[in-house]
Motif scaffolding. Sequence first.
Motif, mmCIF file in Angstrom:
data_model
loop_
_atom_site.group_PDB
_atom_site.id
_atom_site.type_symbol
_atom_site.label_atom_id
_atom_site.label_comp_id
_atom_site.label_asym_id
_atom_site.label_seq_id
_atom_site.Cartn_x
_atom_site.Cartn_y
_atom_site.Cartn_z
ATOM 1 N N THR A 190 -1.499 15.047 2.542
ATOM 2 C CA THR A 190 -1.259 14.198 3.726
ATOM 3 C C THR A 190 0.227 13.841 3.839
ATOM 4 O O THR A 190 0.991 13.956 2.872
ATOM 5 C CB THR A 190 -2.039 12.874 3.604
ATOM 6 O OG1 THR A 190 -1.515 12.157 2.479
ATOM 7 C CG2 THR A 190 -3.527 13.093 3.426
ATOM 8 N N ASP A 191 0.582 13.327 5.012
ATOM 9 C CA ASP A 191 1.959 12.851 5.209
ATOM 10 C C ASP A 191 2.256 11.689 4.263
ATOM 11 O O ASP A 191 3.376 11.542 3.786
ATOM 12 C CB ASP A 191 2.151 12.381 6.661
ATOM 13 C CG ASP A 191 2.224 13.555 7.622
ATOM 14 O OD1 ASP A 191 2.346 14.692 7.142
ATOM 15 O OD2 ASP A 191 2.142 13.337 8.833
ATOM 16 N N LEU A 192 1.234 10.855 4.009
ATOM 17 C CA LEU A 192 1.431 9.700 3.128
ATOM 18 C C LEU A 192 1.789 10.167 1.705
ATOM 19 O O LEU A 192 2.719 9.657 1.081
ATOM 20 C CB LEU A 192 0.156 8.842 3.107
ATOM 21 C CG LEU A 192 0.253 7.561 2.309
ATOM 22 C CD1 LEU A 192 1.271 6.622 2.943
ATOM 23 C CD2 LEU A 192 -1.115 6.875 2.228
ATOM 24 N N GLU A 193 1.065 11.166 1.217
ATOM 25 C CA GLU A 193 1.368 11.696 -0.117
ATOM 26 C C GLU A 193 2.789 12.275 -0.154
ATOM 27 O O GLU A 193 3.508 12.120 -1.138
ATOM 28 C CB GLU A 193 0.354 12.777 -0.497
ATOM 29 C CG GLU A 193 -1.030 12.224 -0.772
ATOM 30 C CD GLU A 193 -2.043 13.290 -1.165
ATOM 31 O OE1 GLU A 193 -3.239 12.971 -1.210
ATOM 32 O OE2 GLU A 193 -1.644 14.455 -1.420
ATOM 33 N N ALA A 194 3.165 12.925 0.940
ATOM 34 C CA ALA A 194 4.523 13.497 0.993
ATOM 35 C C ALA A 194 5.564 12.380 0.936
ATOM 36 O O ALA A 194 6.565 12.473 0.217
ATOM 37 C CB ALA A 194 4.694 14.324 2.274
ATOM 38 N N ALA A 195 5.310 11.292 1.690
ATOM 39 C CA ALA A 195 6.272 10.180 1.725
ATOM 40 C C ALA A 195 6.386 9.529 0.344
ATOM 41 O O ALA A 195 7.485 9.206 -0.102
ATOM 42 C CB ALA A 195 5.833 9.161 2.763
#
Length: 350
Positions: free
Chosen positions: A247-252
């Motif tokens: 997810t984008d959250l994991e990337a952030a």
Amino acid sequence: MAIRAHIELDAGAKTFATGLLLELIAALRRIRSGDLMAVVSSDCTLGTELEAWCRFTRNSVVDVSIEQDRYRWVIRCGEAPAESDREASTEAPRALGSRLWLYTNFDCNLRCDYCCVRSSPKAPRRALGSERVRRIASEATTLGVGEIFVTGGEPFLLGDIGDILIACAAAAPTTVLTNGMLLTGRRLEILRALPRDRMTLQISLDSPTPERHDRHRGAGTWVKAWKGIERARAEGFRVRLAATVATDLEAAEFRQFLDSRKISEQDRVIRRIALRGFAEQGIALARADLVPEITITADGVYWHPVGAEDEDLLVTRDIFPLADAFAAAHRAWEGERAHAHRLAAIFNCA
Ligand code: SF4
């Protein structure tokens, strides 16, 4: 394992000429952009028609499999996710062939649940072999290859990985992709003999702490990978950290972790899980979605390292002469671009 789809459509004996088209349109209306629809039939010729229909309707065939004489095509509804949904790249487009990927083997000490080429301790090795790598490296120097990426499976399982990497580094700056867990004992000695100035280690680390990394890759793997990272750095190698995230959250989160460790942009890669290989969830990517990066395995030349054993990404079975393999990749790329131009012309409304 077959990719799960939101809709399963059994075509029975139907073809485009006998009513399948209406069923396809009705099914597409029931799903959202990005969702997947599977079409099953025992008629293999349906594949060509589905492929053509997808091209003209801006959908994509993202997987083809066969089980008990039944073909199953998985179609992604609509375009690939926007670049912001994947990891946005700030780099300029690269010339085709400037990067060359080599899959040295397909066996691995790990069995990650999203591995895009189904590597595991049980996977057959399918080794490229040092003799072929030497020939590839020597022919690559005349073809404009500026960087070589060596991957697998786990390359450090190979007894001759030192010879392979030295041959590659003599031809071009080389990055070896590894899970970093085997850099001890005899393999550490192999590492020590490699040229520091032409060699980068790209080591997989999926999360700032062990929990998520270990969930995908196995208990205790985060700690061992981190030790590998420290060992490679202590030996004077440039190390790039590569995270595969859902997810984008994991990337952030991972970006924050890299910032806190002062790891530069050049030494980090964050990419989304691709719906290929073992992955049951991820971004469904068709060939047309991937900017080609010539990839060589023991089985032939592929369009891209992600899914470099999937039939839809095969360019040619013939590796040599390498110039011919590169020419085949260029022709395939021109073919994709020609389709895109034709579509642009057809959908040009003013
Ligand atoms: S993702 Fe990498 S480390 Fe994991 S099984 Fe595949 S090749 Fe091995």
